[in-house]
Design a protein around this motif. Sequence first.
Motif, PDB file in Angstrom:
ATOM      1  N   THR A  26      -4.449  -3.932   9.658  1.00  0.00           N
ATOM      2  CA  THR A  26      -3.609  -3.631   8.497  1.00  0.00           C
ATOM      3  C   THR A  26      -2.982  -2.257   8.742  1.00  0.00           C
ATOM      4  OG1 THR A  26      -5.311  -2.441   7.232  1.00  0.00           O
ATOM      5  CG2 THR A  26      -5.262  -4.871   7.000  1.00  0.00           C
ATOM      6  N   GLU A  66      -6.473  -3.682   0.713  1.00  0.00           N
ATOM      7  CA  GLU A  66      -5.534  -3.002   1.616  1.00  0.00           C
ATOM      8  C   GLU A  66      -6.063  -2.937   3.049  1.00  0.00           C
ATOM      9  OE1 GLU A  66      -3.426   0.115  -1.534  1.00  0.00           O
ATOM     10  OE2 GLU A  66      -4.764   0.897   0.003  1.00  0.00           O
ATOM     11  N   ARG A  79      -8.856  -2.709  -4.691  1.00  0.00           N
ATOM     12  CA  ARG A  79      -7.595  -2.420  -3.985  1.00  0.00           C
ATOM     13  C   ARG A  79      -7.860  -1.953  -2.555  1.00  0.00           C
ATOM     14  NH1 ARG A  79      -5.549   2.141  -2.925  1.00  0.00           N
ATOM     15  NH2 ARG A  79      -6.641   3.257  -4.590  1.00  0.00           N
ATOM     16  N   GLU A  80      -8.803  -1.034  -2.382  1.00  0.00           N
ATOM     17  CA  GLU A  80      -9.065  -0.506  -1.045  1.00  0.00           C
ATOM     18  C   GLU A  80      -9.559  -1.604  -0.100  1.00  0.00           C
ATOM     19  OE1 GLU A  80      -8.379   2.284   0.441  1.00  0.00           O
ATOM     20  OE2 GLU A  80      -7.680   3.423  -1.296  1.00  0.00           O
ATOM     21  N   ALA A 132       0.833  -1.193   0.000  1.00  0.00           N
ATOM     22  CA  ALA A 132       0.000   0.000   0.000  1.00  0.00           C
ATOM     23  C   ALA A 132       0.875   1.253   0.000  1.00  0.00           C
ATOM     24  CB  ALA A 132      -0.904  -0.006   1.218  1.00  0.00           C
TER      25      ALA A 132
END
Length: 162
Positions: free
Chosen positions: A121, A73, A69-70, A2
């Motif tokens: 995360t 992540e 992607r978000e 990220a």
Amino acid sequence: MALTWNESYLGRVRTSIGDADTLLFVGARGVILDDQNRLLLIQRSDNHRWAIPAGAMELDESMEECAIREVWEETGLRATALTPFAFYSSYTYTNDWGHTYQQILMSFRIHTWEGELQRQTEESVDAGFFPLDALPGPKSPIIGETLADLAEFERTGRMVLK
């Protein structure tokens, strides 16, 4: 891996123009409901609010790719089938750091995903699936509207435009 805020497109633009101007925030959110109709939420690392996984688009990325992607992540889950259900373009907000943005954002219903949920995360301090009538707090104010928009889309089959 990220990107950090300073490495991201929006972070670089904000740094270059300063805090006073309103920026366009283009992004996506991904709504995941499991087979028990529980909503996936993350507890954000920046403000500790519970929220739907979401974030800003990067250059050369589509809104769908941004949602995928978000979610990855922020949760470790990779969306494999998703449908857009709402498009927002008229909301302006100021965040906790005094930065003002006009949102251009698409919400996606994620139907299938793979991977194991990561509760922590770089962008979240906790994550989990929660019954809709027992969502944790403090929570992001957009959760209720997003769920109402998803219900409207499922009822009518038409994308919600705001």
